[in-house]
Each structure stands twice: as C-alpha cells, then as structure tokens.
Write a protein that holds these residues in place. Sequence first.
Motif, short mmCIF file in Angstrom:
data_model
loop_
_atom_site.label_atom_id
_atom_site.label_comp_id
_atom_site.label_asym_id
_atom_site.label_seq_id
_atom_site.Cartn_x
_atom_site.Cartn_y
_atom_site.Cartn_z
N LYS A 172 0.83 -1.20 0.00
CA LYS A 172 0.00 0.00 0.00
C LYS A 172 0.87 1.26 0.00
O LYS A 172 0.58 2.22 -0.71
N LYS A 173 1.93 1.23 0.80
CA LYS A 173 2.84 2.37 0.87
C LYS A 173 3.49 2.62 -0.49
O LYS A 173 3.53 3.76 -0.98
N TYR A 174 4.00 1.55 -1.11
CA TYR A 174 4.67 1.71 -2.40
C TYR A 174 3.70 2.21 -3.47
O TYR A 174 4.06 3.05 -4.30
N LEU A 175 2.46 1.71 -3.45
CA LEU A 175 1.48 2.13 -4.45
C LEU A 175 1.12 3.60 -4.28
O LEU A 175 0.86 4.30 -5.26
N SER A 176 1.11 4.06 -3.03
CA SER A 176 0.76 5.46 -2.77
C SER A 176 1.81 6.42 -3.34
O SER A 176 1.54 7.60 -3.52
N GLU A 177 2.99 5.87 -3.63
CA GLU A 177 4.07 6.69 -4.19
C GLU A 177 4.09 6.66 -5.71
O GLU A 177 4.96 7.23 -6.34
N THR A 178 3.10 5.98 -6.32
CA THR A 178 2.99 5.90 -7.78
C THR A 178 1.65 6.50 -8.22
O THR A 178 0.84 6.90 -7.39
N THR A 179 1.44 6.51 -9.53
CA THR A 179 0.16 6.99 -10.08
C THR A 179 -0.75 5.84 -10.48
O THR A 179 -1.78 6.05 -11.12
N CYS A 180 -0.39 4.61 -10.10
CA CYS A 180 -1.13 3.44 -10.57
C CYS A 180 -2.60 3.44 -10.15
O CYS A 180 -3.49 3.12 -10.96
N LEU A 181 -2.87 3.78 -8.90
CA LEU A 181 -4.26 3.80 -8.44
C LEU A 181 -5.05 4.91 -9.13
O LEU A 181 -6.23 4.74 -9.48
N GLN A 182 -4.38 6.04 -9.34
CA GLN A 182 -5.05 7.14 -10.04
C GLN A 182 -5.34 6.77 -11.49
O GLN A 182 -6.34 7.21 -12.05
N GLU A 183 -4.49 5.94 -12.07
CA GLU A 183 -4.75 5.48 -13.44
C GLU A 183 -6.03 4.64 -13.50
O GLU A 183 -6.77 4.70 -14.48
N ILE A 184 -6.27 3.86 -12.45
CA ILE A 184 -7.53 3.11 -12.39
C ILE A 184 -8.71 4.08 -12.35
O ILE A 184 -9.69 3.93 -13.08
N ALA A 185 -8.59 5.09 -11.48
CA ALA A 185 -9.66 6.08 -11.33
C ALA A 185 -9.93 6.81 -12.65
O ALA A 185 -11.09 7.00 -13.04
N ASN A 186 -8.86 7.17 -13.34
CA ASN A 186 -9.02 7.90 -14.60
C ASN A 186 -9.64 7.03 -15.68
O ASN A 186 -10.52 7.47 -16.43
N PHE A 187 -9.19 5.79 -15.76
CA PHE A 187 -9.65 4.89 -16.83
C PHE A 187 -11.11 4.50 -16.65
O PHE A 187 -11.88 4.47 -17.60
N PHE A 188 -11.48 4.20 -15.39
CA PHE A 188 -12.85 3.75 -15.13
C PHE A 188 -13.76 4.88 -14.65
O PHE A 188 -14.93 4.64 -14.32
#
Length: 255
Positions: free
Chosen positions: A58-74
């Motif tokens: 969770k910590k490592y993901l928070s330092e990337t844009t990967c989760l935001q990419e999910i939000a943007n795509f869907f």
Amino acid sequence: MNTGYKLIGKCLEKDYCDSLFQKINDTYLEYQKDTITIAGGVSGHLNCVLGEESLLIKKYLSETTCLQEIANFFKINLEDYYLSIGCNVNLPGSKLQHIHIDGDFNEESFILNIPLIDTTKLNGAIKIIPDSHLEQRTYLQYLLSGISRFTQQIESKQGHGLIRSSNVWHRGTPNQSSQLRPMLNIVLYRLDSSYSKDAMEDDSKHMKGKIRFRDNWYLASSFSRRLQEYIYVYFPALHSFTRIIKSLLGSRDIL
C-alpha cells in the motif's frame, strides 16, 4: 473506448518484486511439507495472504500513479472505494481455469494485477475478453454470444500493472514452466458494497503476521465445493454442463 482492461506502467520496483517472490516461494516450499488441504491445490491456483507485506505494498502504491490510473480509466473516485490486497499463485502444472467474472455483476469492483515475475503464455498469462463487461450474461448467454472468439492473452512485465473491471470475462491459464507464478491482486471495492464489508473483515485478520496460503472459492471445509473442484479439473465438460443447467434455471452463478 473502455474495453474493460488496460496495461499500465511500473507499479512496483524490481528489487521488491524479487524479494516478495522469494518469500512466497519459500512459504510454498514449507506448505508442501504440511498435510493441511487448501482449496485450489488440485487445480493449481492458490490464494496467498501477504500478511504485513500488504501494508508495505500500500505504501509503495501510494508513491505511484497506478491507483489514479484506475480512477481515470474507469472514471471513479478513489475516496468511494476500499483497497484490499491479495495474491494469486499459479503453480507449475496448473489447469486452465473456467471462464468467469469476479463477483456480482451489479457490484462492480476494479482490479490491479501486478506480476512479481514476467507473465508469459508459458507460465500462465491471463486470458481476457475485451468489452465483455458491458453486458450482464449467464454462462449460457456467454456461450451463445460468441464473444469467446475475441479472447486475448495478456502478457505483462514484472512489476507492471494490468487494470481491469471485475465484470470482464477472463480465465487463468496453465503454468507450463517449472516455477510458480505469483500475481498481486489489488481490488477496489465500493464502500457501500457487501464485498467491501467482507474485505475489511478479512483484512483485519490477514494483514497481520507472515505470508500464508488460504482457500480459494472451492473451500476445503466444504465437501460439495471440494467435489466441484475435482469435477472442474477432471471432468471439465460436466462442469460446463452444470453451468448451462444453472443458466436455464435463471442462475447467474459465476462458478
């Protein structure tokens, strides 16, 4: 157009992927010495609980844009979703999974898969049917629709993400390599869904302690579900036939 899935860039660094892969592999070697039966062992697709590693991910993901990419795509708001972290392990010699969606069509969730090693056709890359999330179908309707001809097998690089809707029809494929193939399964559940409540309860127990394996959907504690796994592995045509009967009876059972 939103096809229901998309490959994205790097979500986890190589060093961490290598380290976590080794920990999961060591845990599996210990599991093989045990006499406890875990559902999924017959088909070769195991669920893995990551324990305290989940917090690090969770910590490592928070330092990337990967989760935001999910939000943007869907086109979703991350604040409306609960993040749960799991892992699927595809064992050497595993069987082809039945085609399915993940959960209730009306409670769509969004998934980020991150392989800890390169995922290829040899070691069991996922098969996905583009656009299959756009319409709710029973298994029989799936067969009659002919959409299986659009199936694509998606290879992905170590640490890179594949995002997908839970409503996309997909299946795991056989791992024909000599090593296990772990895939992180990071799910965004709507906060007001029953799945979110179940995930929170599970995570309160499983985000602690060491890495370990747990039952998949077949449930080792249930004789009927264990039998279902054996039928699925050794008599796949019979398994498909029972799904057709369920469809005729009005069931949208994904298993």
